[in-house]
Scaffold this active site. Structure first.
Site, PDB file in Angstrom:
ATOM      1  N   ARG A  69     -18.719 -41.552 -34.035  1.00 19.44           N
ATOM      2  CA  ARG A  69     -19.096 -42.659 -34.811  1.00 19.44           C
ATOM      3  C   ARG A  69     -19.431 -43.971 -34.133  1.00 19.44           C
ATOM      4  NH1 ARG A  69     -14.337 -40.459 -37.919  1.00 19.44           N
ATOM      5  NH2 ARG A  69     -13.305 -41.528 -36.270  1.00 19.44           N
ATOM      6  N   GLU A 106      -4.356 -42.395 -31.922  1.00 22.94           N
ATOM      7  CA  GLU A 106      -3.137 -42.600 -33.006  1.00 22.94           C
ATOM      8  C   GLU A 106      -2.501 -41.260 -33.476  1.00 22.94           C
ATOM      9  OE1 GLU A 106      -6.578 -42.757 -35.519  1.00 22.94           O
ATOM     10  OE2 GLU A 106      -6.303 -43.293 -33.525  1.00 22.94           O
TER      11      GLU A 106
END
Length: 174
Positions: A69, A106
């Protein structure tokens, strides 16, 4: 971590265009989906414009973007700044000699690679992604790391080893 454009109304539109998908890719994760931002012409254009405005006078030579992305945001920013674009890819995706850097996400670990020689000593680089990630190892001077979304509780700034960080939209993680 600072967001100088906090008062800019475009930031609120960008924030509103990002869909939150609960429990993806695993339970407990709130995934920030930028595909809804990309399908909103105004929000997508505002995102690119805000980055270009921020870096237009910083003499950026190279925009390095993190797969996948980050490519969506990095390529138009590089074009607008008159800088070269360097893709930072997942292992095994680039032909030729590469350097690599492992980092923690994360919700797991990953590694990025770039071609040896893609940046040269002394070049001023901007590293960009959709979500905060760690910095890349190269001979260029990393002017700043930038991302569309920053997860406050992930303490992304601490993972960058002192490299400045710019975030458009800050969110709570989980």
């Amino acid at each position: 971590m600072s967001r100088e454009d906090e008062g800019d109304k475009r930031v609120a539109g960008i924030d509103a265009a990002i869909r939150v998908v609960p429990d993806f890719p695993k339970p407990g994760i709130k995934f920030r989906d930028v595909t809804t931002l990309l399908s909103n012409y105004k929000a997508f254009k505002d995102t690119i414009d805000l980055f270009v405005e921020r870096y237009s006078d910083k003499k950026i030579d190279v925009v390095a973007a993190i797969e996948a992305r980050g490519f969506i945001f990095g390529a138009p920013i590089a074009l607008a700044l008159g800088a070269k674009f360097v893709p930072l890819r997942k292992p095994g995706k680039l032909p030729g000699e590469t350097i690599s850097e492992a980092y923690t996400l994360e919700y797991g670990k990953d590694c990025m690679e770039m071609h040896v020689g893609a940046v040269t000593a002394g070049e001023r680089a901007l590293v960009i992604d959709d979500l905060i990630a760690t910095g890349e190892r190269a001979e260029a001077e990393v002017v700043e790391c930038a991302c569309v979304i920053g997860l406050v509780d992930q303490k992304g700034q601490e993972k960058l080893g002192g490299t400045p960080l710019f975030v458009l939209v800050e969110c709570e993680g989980d």
